[in-house]
Design a protein around this motif. Structure first.
Motif, PDB file in Angstrom:
ATOM      1  N   HIS A 228      -1.067  13.757 -16.585  1.00  0.00           N
ATOM      2  CA  HIS A 228      -1.615  13.617 -15.239  1.00  0.00           C
ATOM      3  C   HIS A 228      -0.568  13.820 -14.148  1.00  0.00           C
ATOM      4  CE1 HIS A 228      -5.451  12.531 -16.920  1.00  0.00           C
ATOM      5  NE2 HIS A 228      -4.843  11.677 -17.704  1.00  0.00           N
TER       6      HIS A 228
ATOM      7  N   HIS B 274      -3.013  17.882 -18.056  1.00  0.00           N
ATOM      8  CA  HIS B 274      -4.237  17.077 -18.064  1.00  0.00           C
ATOM      9  C   HIS B 274      -5.114  17.534 -19.225  1.00  0.00           C
ATOM     10  CE1 HIS B 274      -6.804  20.354 -16.446  1.00  0.00           C
ATOM     11  NE2 HIS B 274      -5.679  20.729 -15.859  1.00  0.00           N
TER      12      HIS B 274
ATOM     13  N   SER C 159     -11.723  17.850 -19.813  1.00  0.00           N
ATOM     14  CA  SER C 159     -11.497  16.463 -19.406  1.00  0.00           C
ATOM     15  C   SER C 159     -11.514  15.609 -20.665  1.00  0.00           C
ATOM     16  CB  SER C 159     -12.590  15.978 -18.442  1.00  0.00           C
ATOM     17  OG  SER C 159     -13.838  15.855 -19.126  1.00  0.00           O
TER      18      SER C 159
ATOM     19  N   ASN D  41     -13.357  13.056 -21.120  1.00  0.00           N
ATOM     20  CA  ASN D  41     -14.760  12.764 -21.406  1.00  0.00           C
ATOM     21  C   ASN D  41     -15.452  13.931 -22.095  1.00  0.00           C
ATOM     22  OD1 ASN D  41     -14.331  10.356 -19.845  1.00  0.00           O
ATOM     23  ND2 ASN D  41     -14.567  11.621 -18.025  1.00  0.00           N
TER      24      ASN D  41
ATOM     25  N   ALA E  76     -17.256   8.757 -19.314  1.00  0.00           N
ATOM     26  CA  ALA E  76     -16.654   8.625 -17.986  1.00  0.00           C
ATOM     27  C   ALA E  76     -16.873   7.229 -17.411  1.00  0.00           C
ATOM     28  CB  ALA E  76     -17.226   9.679 -17.045  1.00  0.00           C
TER      29      ALA E  76
ATOM     30  N   PHE F  57     -14.264   5.006 -20.140  1.00  0.00           N
ATOM     31  CA  PHE F  57     -12.890   5.307 -20.532  1.00  0.00           C
ATOM     32  C   PHE F  57     -11.833   4.930 -19.485  1.00  0.00           C
ATOM     33  CE2 PHE F  57      -9.132   7.889 -21.091  1.00  0.00           C
ATOM     34  CZ  PHE F  57      -8.840   7.698 -22.433  1.00  0.00           C
ATOM     35  N   PRO F  58     -12.000   5.276 -18.203  1.00  0.00           N
ATOM     36  CA  PRO F  58     -10.920   5.006 -17.241  1.00  0.00           C
ATOM     37  C   PRO F  58     -10.489   3.542 -17.175  1.00  0.00           C
ATOM     38  CG  PRO F  58     -12.513   6.519 -16.298  1.00  0.00           C
ATOM     39  CD  PRO F  58     -13.125   6.009 -17.568  1.00  0.00           C
ATOM     40  N   SER F  59     -11.459   2.631 -17.092  1.00  0.00           N
ATOM     41  CA  SER F  59     -11.095   1.221 -16.971  1.00  0.00           C
ATOM     42  C   SER F  59     -10.471   0.689 -18.258  1.00  0.00           C
ATOM     43  CB  SER F  59     -12.323   0.387 -16.586  1.00  0.00           C
ATOM     44  OG  SER F  59     -13.336   0.487 -17.579  1.00  0.00           O
TER      45      SER F  59
ATOM     46  N   PHE G 124      -8.777   2.485 -20.461  1.00  0.00           N
ATOM     47  CA  PHE G 124      -7.446   3.079 -20.543  1.00  0.00           C
ATOM     48  C   PHE G 124      -6.467   2.339 -19.642  1.00  0.00           C
ATOM     49  CE2 PHE G 124      -4.352   6.192 -18.838  1.00  0.00           C
ATOM     50  CZ  PHE G 124      -3.670   6.471 -20.015  1.00  0.00           C
ATOM     51  N   ARG G 125      -6.869   2.063 -18.399  1.00  0.00           N
ATOM     52  CA  ARG G 125      -5.977   1.369 -17.460  1.00  0.00           C
ATOM     53  C   ARG G 125      -5.584  -0.006 -17.976  1.00  0.00           C
ATOM     54  NH1 ARG G 125      -9.186   3.844 -13.412  1.00  0.00           N
ATOM     55  NH2 ARG G 125     -10.543   2.012 -13.310  1.00  0.00           N
TER      56      ARG G 125
END
Length: 202
Positions: free
Chosen positions: A12, A16, A20, A22, A42, A45-47, A49-50
């Motif tokens: 990132h 990347h 994507s 997702n 989508a 995954f982001p939350s 992963f963070r």
């Protein structure tokens, strides 16, 4: 003090997932006989992963085994949150995804990466990729042509330390033969990139 070197994070920052994360999850899952829309991955995954990045940023050591375990835990969390995946064996699903993300065609460089790196080289700056990644990054960087346009790759799993531990930046400083005040680091994660370079004096 004149800047002599630029350190760059990989994920990132230079590269990347393509198209994507997702999309890859959805496509590989479909190959196993289950259709899960990209939007579902989508959503989750982001939350997830963070939260794991924050957790693993507290760990100083790094290895292929640790990264494998981290990705297994991330993928397990996604699996549990999506009931549609219950008909797929988790181990098979995870191994399929883990293998796929080790292949260079799942990754793309941002459009401006090579022009910017060429410009930096023309200015006489030395370049290093400094990334929290397992050793698969070396093959990915070679496959994308990145390895040939930087002076050094500093990969956490090879160093044995992960950002924000300053040792990984110290290893890059040593490899490029520059002092901390002569280097600039470019990255995307507060926990890993900003905290780490401050400790190293970069």
């Amino acid at each position: 003090m004149k800047t002599r070197a630029i350190f760059l994070d990989a994920g990132h920052t230079l590269v990347h997932p393509y198209p994507s994360v997702n999309a890859v999850y959805s496509k590989e899952t479909a190959k196993l006989g289950v259709d899960v829309p990209e939007t579902e991955f989508a959503r989750l995954f982001p939350s997830i992963f963070r939260s794991f990045v924050q957790e693993y940023s507290k760990e100083k050591t790094s290895s292929d085994e640790q990264d494998y375990r981290m990705w297994r835990e991330i993928t397990r969390r996604v699996y549990v949150e999506l009931p549609a995946l219950s008909v797929v064996d988790f181990d098979l699903w995870f191994e399929t995804l883990y293998r796929r993300f080790g292949e260079k065609d799942v990754w793309r460089c941002y459009d401006d990466v090579f022009p910017v790196l060429a410009d930096l080289r023309d200015r006489g700056l030395r370049l290093a990729i400094v990334s929290n990644w397992d050793t698969r990054l070396r093959g990915i960087a070679e496959g994308l042509g990145l390895a040939s346009v930087v002076d050094h790759l500093v990969i956490s799993a090879e160093v044995g330390r992960r950002k924000p531990d300053p040792l990984i930046f110290e290893r890059a400083l040593s490899a490029l033969e520059v002092r901390p005040e002569e280097a600039i680091h470019v990255g995307d994660l507060l926990e890993e990139d900003v905290a780490g370079v401050k400790k190293a004096g970069v």
